[in-house]
Design a protein around this motif. Structure first.
Motif, PDB file in Angstrom:
ATOM      1  N   ALA A 195       4.075   4.557  -6.325  1.00 42.13           N
ATOM      2  CA  ALA A 195       4.899   2.830  -5.571  1.00 42.13           C
ATOM      3  C   ALA A 195       4.237   1.900  -6.232  1.00 42.13           C
ATOM      4  O   ALA A 195       4.773   0.875  -6.375  1.00 42.13           O
ATOM      5  CB  ALA A 195       4.992   3.250  -4.135  1.00 42.13           C
ATOM      6  N   VAL A 196       2.425   2.355  -6.505  1.00 43.79           N
ATOM      7  CA  VAL A 196       1.338   1.335  -6.345  1.00 43.79           C
ATOM      8  C   VAL A 196       1.984   1.145  -7.799  1.00 43.79           C
ATOM      9  O   VAL A 196       1.945  -0.211  -8.536  1.00 43.79           O
ATOM     10  CB  VAL A 196       0.441   1.945  -7.048  1.00 43.79           C
ATOM     11  CG1 VAL A 196      -0.870   1.089  -6.834  1.00 43.79           C
ATOM     12  CG2 VAL A 196       0.273   2.005  -4.921  1.00 43.79           C
ATOM     13  N   ASN A 197       2.890   2.073  -8.856  1.00 45.50           N
ATOM     14  CA  ASN A 197       2.495   1.291 -10.050  1.00 45.50           C
ATOM     15  C   ASN A 197       3.516   0.474 -10.341  1.00 45.50           C
ATOM     16  O   ASN A 197       3.413  -0.162 -10.930  1.00 45.50           O
ATOM     17  CB  ASN A 197       2.355   2.585 -11.201  1.00 45.50           C
ATOM     18  CG  ASN A 197       1.342   2.852 -10.952  1.00 45.50           C
ATOM     19  OD1 ASN A 197       0.079   2.568 -10.941  1.00 45.50           O
ATOM     20  ND2 ASN A 197       1.437   4.695 -11.423  1.00 45.50           N
ATOM     21  N   SER A 228      -1.401  -4.570  -4.757  1.00 42.33           N
ATOM     22  CA  SER A 228      -1.008  -2.905  -4.175  1.00 42.33           C
ATOM     23  C   SER A 228      -2.170  -3.004  -4.800  1.00 42.33           C
ATOM     24  O   SER A 228      -3.363  -2.200  -5.430  1.00 42.33           O
ATOM     25  CB  SER A 228       0.313  -2.285  -5.318  1.00 42.33           C
ATOM     26  OG  SER A 228       0.309  -3.022  -6.450  1.00 42.33           O
ATOM     27  N   GLU A 229      -2.254  -1.736  -3.326  1.00 43.43           N
ATOM     28  CA  GLU A 229      -3.409  -0.717  -3.811  1.00 43.43           C
ATOM     29  C   GLU A 229      -2.866   1.363  -3.366  1.00 43.43           C
ATOM     30  O   GLU A 229      -1.979   0.663  -2.530  1.00 43.43           O
ATOM     31  CB  GLU A 229      -4.281  -0.780  -2.352  1.00 43.43           C
ATOM     32  CG  GLU A 229      -5.461  -2.118  -2.923  1.00 43.43           C
ATOM     33  CD  GLU A 229      -5.532  -2.686  -1.506  1.00 43.43           C
ATOM     34  OE1 GLU A 229      -6.051  -2.038  -0.238  1.00 43.43           O
ATOM     35  OE2 GLU A 229      -6.605  -4.072  -1.758  1.00 43.43           O
ATOM     36  N   GLU A 230      -3.167   1.477  -4.164  1.00 44.29           N
ATOM     37  CA  GLU A 230      -3.249   3.002  -3.651  1.00 44.29           C
ATOM     38  C   GLU A 230      -4.373   4.225  -2.271  1.00 44.29           C
ATOM     39  O   GLU A 230      -4.913   3.060  -3.080  1.00 44.29           O
ATOM     40  CB  GLU A 230      -3.063   3.976  -5.178  1.00 44.29           C
ATOM     41  CG  GLU A 230      -3.340   5.248  -4.657  1.00 44.29           C
ATOM     42  CD  GLU A 230      -3.016   6.573  -6.304  1.00 44.29           C
ATOM     43  OE1 GLU A 230      -3.322   7.302  -5.780  1.00 44.29           O
ATOM     44  OE2 GLU A 230      -2.793   5.456  -7.195  1.00 44.29           O
ATOM     45  N   HIS A 231      -3.580   4.556  -1.546  1.00 41.49           N
ATOM     46  CA  HIS A 231      -4.526   5.169  -0.751  1.00 41.49           C
ATOM     47  C   HIS A 231      -4.728   6.243  -1.669  1.00 41.49           C
ATOM     48  O   HIS A 231      -4.176   7.235  -2.079  1.00 41.49           O
ATOM     49  CB  HIS A 231      -4.082   5.903   1.109  1.00 41.49           C
ATOM     50  CG  HIS A 231      -3.124   4.027   1.371  1.00 41.49           C
ATOM     51  ND1 HIS A 231      -4.435   3.704   2.268  1.00 41.49           N
ATOM     52  CD2 HIS A 231      -2.068   3.386   1.833  1.00 41.49           C
ATOM     53  CE1 HIS A 231      -3.945   2.326   3.013  1.00 41.49           C
ATOM     54  NE2 HIS A 231      -2.815   2.418   2.661  1.00 41.49           N
ATOM     55  N   GLU A 281       0.425  -1.036   0.113  1.00 41.16           N
ATOM     56  CA  GLU A 281       0.036  -0.200   0.011  1.00 41.16           C
ATOM     57  C   GLU A 281       0.832   1.228   0.292  1.00 41.16           C
ATOM     58  O   GLU A 281       1.729   1.157   0.670  1.00 41.16           O
ATOM     59  CB  GLU A 281      -0.626   0.087   1.403  1.00 41.16           C
ATOM     60  CG  GLU A 281      -2.122  -1.018   1.286  1.00 41.16           C
ATOM     61  CD  GLU A 281      -2.371  -1.473   2.454  1.00 41.16           C
ATOM     62  OE1 GLU A 281      -2.609  -0.118   2.989  1.00 41.16           O
ATOM     63  OE2 GLU A 281      -3.840  -2.081   2.545  1.00 41.16           O
ATOM     64  N   SER A 282       0.479   2.379  -0.281  1.00 39.24           N
ATOM     65  CA  SER A 282       0.816   3.442  -0.505  1.00 39.24           C
ATOM     66  C   SER A 282      -0.168   4.762  -0.498  1.00 39.24           C
ATOM     67  O   SER A 282      -0.800   4.629  -2.027  1.00 39.24           O
ATOM     68  CB  SER A 282       2.532   3.889  -1.514  1.00 39.24           C
ATOM     69  OG  SER A 282       2.936   4.734  -1.461  1.00 39.24           O
TER      70      SER A 282
END
Length: 86
Positions: free
Chosen positions: A61-63, A74-77, A55-56
């Motif tokens: 970073a997710v990409n 992976s997940e974007e906040h 997560e980020s």
């Protein structure tokens, strides 16, 4: 005493799933140092025998995980909070 990431991963030893959040001083930029951080962090996690999710708040970073390790979740906040009443 200080505990480093590799020591923590050895202690946990795959017994529990991990939520790993990459944090950056500035989520609007991405430079070679950030890529190096991702590569080093990923190398540690590849040695971890358990499940984990990335997560980020930084979309880069997710990409990075989507491009380099698509099998890793992976997940974007988002920093925007929304009311459930809207």
């Amino acid at each position: 005493s200080d505990v480093c990431s590799s020591d923590l991963l050895k202690v946990v030893a795959g017994r529990v799933p991990l939520i790993v959040e990459y944090k950056f001083d500035d989520n609007s930029k991405w430079d070679p140092h950030d890529v190096e951080l991702m590569e080093k962090g990923d190398a540690l996690l590849q040695a971890y025998s358990g499940k984990y999710v990335i997560e980020s708040f930084n979309p880069a970073a997710v990409n990075w995980y989507k491009e380099n390790r698509p099998e890793v979740r992976s997940e974007e906040h988002t920093s925007e909070l929304q009311s459930p009443c809207n």
